[in-house]
Scaffold this motif. Structure first.
Motif, short mmCIF file in Angstrom:
data_model
loop_
_atom_site.label_atom_id
_atom_site.label_comp_id
_atom_site.label_asym_id
_atom_site.label_seq_id
_atom_site.Cartn_x
_atom_site.Cartn_y
_atom_site.Cartn_z
N ALA A 136 61.25 139.27 -12.71
CA ALA A 136 60.79 140.56 -12.21
C ALA A 136 61.38 140.85 -10.83
O ALA A 136 61.80 141.98 -10.56
CB ALA A 136 59.27 140.57 -12.15
N ILE A 137 61.41 139.83 -9.98
CA ILE A 137 61.98 140.01 -8.64
C ILE A 137 63.47 140.32 -8.73
O ILE A 137 63.99 141.17 -8.00
CB ILE A 137 61.74 138.75 -7.79
N ALA A 138 64.16 139.65 -9.65
CA ALA A 138 65.60 139.88 -9.81
C ALA A 138 65.90 141.29 -10.28
O ALA A 138 66.98 141.83 -10.02
CB ALA A 138 66.17 138.87 -10.79
N ALA A 139 64.94 141.92 -10.99
CA ALA A 139 65.16 143.27 -11.51
C ALA A 139 64.99 144.35 -10.44
O ALA A 139 65.44 145.48 -10.63
CB ALA A 139 64.19 143.54 -12.66
N ILE A 140 64.35 143.99 -9.32
CA ILE A 140 64.15 144.97 -8.25
C ILE A 140 65.46 145.16 -7.49
O ILE A 140 66.07 144.18 -7.04
CB ILE A 140 63.06 144.49 -7.28
N PRO A 141 65.93 146.40 -7.31
CA PRO A 141 67.16 146.64 -6.56
C PRO A 141 67.05 146.09 -5.15
O PRO A 141 65.98 146.16 -4.53
CB PRO A 141 67.27 148.17 -6.54
N PRO A 142 68.13 145.52 -4.62
CA PRO A 142 68.08 144.91 -3.28
C PRO A 142 67.61 145.86 -2.19
O PRO A 142 67.01 145.42 -1.21
CB PRO A 142 69.54 144.48 -3.05
N VAL A 143 67.86 147.16 -2.35
CA VAL A 143 67.46 148.11 -1.31
C VAL A 143 65.95 148.09 -1.09
O VAL A 143 65.47 148.31 0.02
CB VAL A 143 67.93 149.54 -1.68
N TYR A 144 65.18 147.80 -2.14
CA TYR A 144 63.72 147.81 -2.02
C TYR A 144 63.16 146.52 -1.45
O TYR A 144 61.97 146.42 -1.17
CB TYR A 144 63.09 148.09 -3.39
N THR A 145 63.99 145.54 -1.27
CA THR A 145 63.56 144.29 -0.64
C THR A 145 64.22 144.08 0.72
O THR A 145 63.88 143.12 1.42
CB THR A 145 63.89 143.09 -1.55
N THR A 146 65.14 144.95 1.10
CA THR A 146 65.83 144.82 2.38
C THR A 146 65.71 146.09 3.22
O THR A 146 64.95 146.16 4.18
CB THR A 146 67.31 144.48 2.16
N TRP A 147 66.45 147.13 2.83
CA TRP A 147 66.52 148.33 3.64
C TRP A 147 65.21 149.10 3.70
O TRP A 147 64.80 149.55 4.77
CB TRP A 147 67.64 149.26 3.13
N MET A 148 64.54 149.28 2.56
CA MET A 148 63.31 150.06 2.55
C MET A 148 62.20 149.41 3.39
O MET A 148 61.52 150.10 4.16
CB MET A 148 62.83 150.31 1.12
N PRO A 149 61.99 148.09 3.29
CA PRO A 149 61.02 147.48 4.20
C PRO A 149 61.39 147.67 5.67
O PRO A 149 60.51 147.88 6.52
CB PRO A 149 61.05 146.00 3.81
N PHE A 150 62.69 147.61 5.96
CA PHE A 150 63.15 147.83 7.34
C PHE A 150 62.81 149.24 7.81
O PHE A 150 62.31 149.44 8.93
CB PHE A 150 64.66 147.60 7.44
N VAL A 151 63.04 150.24 6.95
CA VAL A 151 62.74 151.63 7.30
C VAL A 151 61.24 151.81 7.52
O VAL A 151 60.81 152.47 8.48
CB VAL A 151 63.25 152.57 6.20
N ILE A 152 60.43 151.22 6.65
CA ILE A 152 58.98 151.34 6.77
C ILE A 152 58.48 150.70 8.07
O ILE A 152 57.65 151.27 8.79
CB ILE A 152 58.29 150.72 5.55
N LEU A 153 58.99 149.51 8.36
CA LEU A 153 58.58 148.83 9.59
C LEU A 153 59.04 149.59 10.83
O LEU A 153 58.31 149.66 11.83
CB LEU A 153 59.14 147.41 9.61
N LEU A 154 60.23 150.16 10.78
CA LEU A 154 60.76 150.92 11.91
C LEU A 154 59.87 152.11 12.21
O LEU A 154 59.57 152.41 13.38
CB LEU A 154 62.19 151.38 11.61
N TYR A 155 59.42 152.79 11.15
CA TYR A 155 58.55 153.94 11.37
C TYR A 155 57.17 153.50 11.84
O TYR A 155 56.61 154.08 12.79
CB TYR A 155 58.41 154.75 10.08
N SER A 156 56.62 152.47 11.20
CA SER A 156 55.25 152.04 11.49
C SER A 156 55.08 151.51 12.90
O SER A 156 54.06 151.78 13.56
CB SER A 156 54.80 150.98 10.48
#
Length: 285
Positions: A70-90
């Motif tokens: 299941a983890i392998a099926a998640i695109p890398p952007v949702y485990t790298t860039w998107m968390p970074f964007v969320i943390l940057l905003y928060s």
């Protein structure tokens, strides 16, 4: 901050719109300094990575036979860039925008004078370390609560399932709904932490406790306020995107329109929450 009168929700949005219009230049200056860099990063991530992600990855996750699959099926952007964007905003954009817009809004609504952009920005930077640590604690407390709630729900659902599979599903659904209600309650009570730091010179646990104090007994009213605010922001943002799409005939210009819409619309949300904070302060005075 001296008490004057208590606002209705209609008063809050009317005063917010008036403050937004009268301090438009100051708010746009704050938005350009704190929000624009984030919007550019977010637009880049959306165009460069999210747009290229497979559209069926959710189906792959749902049909996975193991956690690793299941983890392998998640695109890398949702485990790298998107968390970074969320943390940057928060931890970056949110506390800086909240403190700066609060200084401008409170200055106008309560004291009747214009707080310069430079002064508001300097105050936001000066109080950012305290805001960062306090918000980190707020997110940490929520994370601990989620872990405990998940364990309790899983345990209760497992016990119920041992008696009846249907009962186990019912218990799990009720537990998840209760967790959702608890999450809404927690974040509504925590929403004013940056504004407490901006206006009351509190920090860390005292700011968390103060946010809970001024929102006591106001939960349902605040839920209605945030729902109405979300609707207003969505409508305004959608309108600007529709108008901008007429001119966005050049590839990539749509992202520019989205950034401009964010710069114009988002400051109003911070102003509205600042006005609600003023109302809560007057009610609890």
């Amino acid at each position: 901050m001296t008490p004057r009168t208590q606002f209705t929700l209609g008063d809050i949005f009317r005063i917010s719109l008036s403050a937004y219009r009268q301090r438009f230049r100051s708010l746009m200056g704050i938005s350009l300094v704190f929000l624009l860099p984030f919007d550019i990063i977010n637009a880049y991530v959306q165009l460069r990575y999210v747009g290229d992600s497979p559209t069926n990855w959710l189906a792959k996750v749902q049909t996975a036979h193991s956690l690793s699959e299941a983890i392998a099926a998640i695109p890398p952007v949702y485990t790298t860039w998107m968390p970074f964007v969320i943390l940057l905003y928060s931890f970056g954009v949110l506390p800086l925008m909240a403190v700066a817009t609060s200084r401008v809004t409170v200055g106008m609504v309560v004291h009747g004078f214009d707080v310069p952009v430079q002064e508001a920005g300097n105050d936001a930077f000066r109080k950012w370390p305290m805001s960062f640590v306090t918000l980190f604690m707020a997110y940490g407390l929520y994370g601990v609560a989620v872990i405990v709630a998940s364990w309790i729900i899983g345990l209760c659902a497992g016990v119920a399932a041992s008696a009846s599979q249907v009962l186990g599903v019912i218990v799990a659904v009720i537990g998840l709904l209760a967790a959702l209600v608890g999450s809404v309650w927690y974040w509504v009570r925590m929403a004013f932490v940056p504004y407490v730091i901006a206006e009351e010179k509190r920090g860390y646990f005292t700011a968390l406790r103060r946010s809970f104090e001024i929102t006591r007994g106001e939960t349902w009213r605040l839920v209605g306020f945030f729902v109405a605010l979300s609707f207003i922001l969505s409508a305004a943002d959608g309108f600007l995107l529709i108008v901008g799409s007429i001119f966005a005939v050049i590839p990539g210009l749509g992202a520019v329109v989205a950034v401009l819409a964010s710069i114009i619309v988002v400051p109003f949300s911070f102003v509205a929450v600042a006005v609600m904070y003023i109302d809560l302060r007057m009610r609890k005075a």
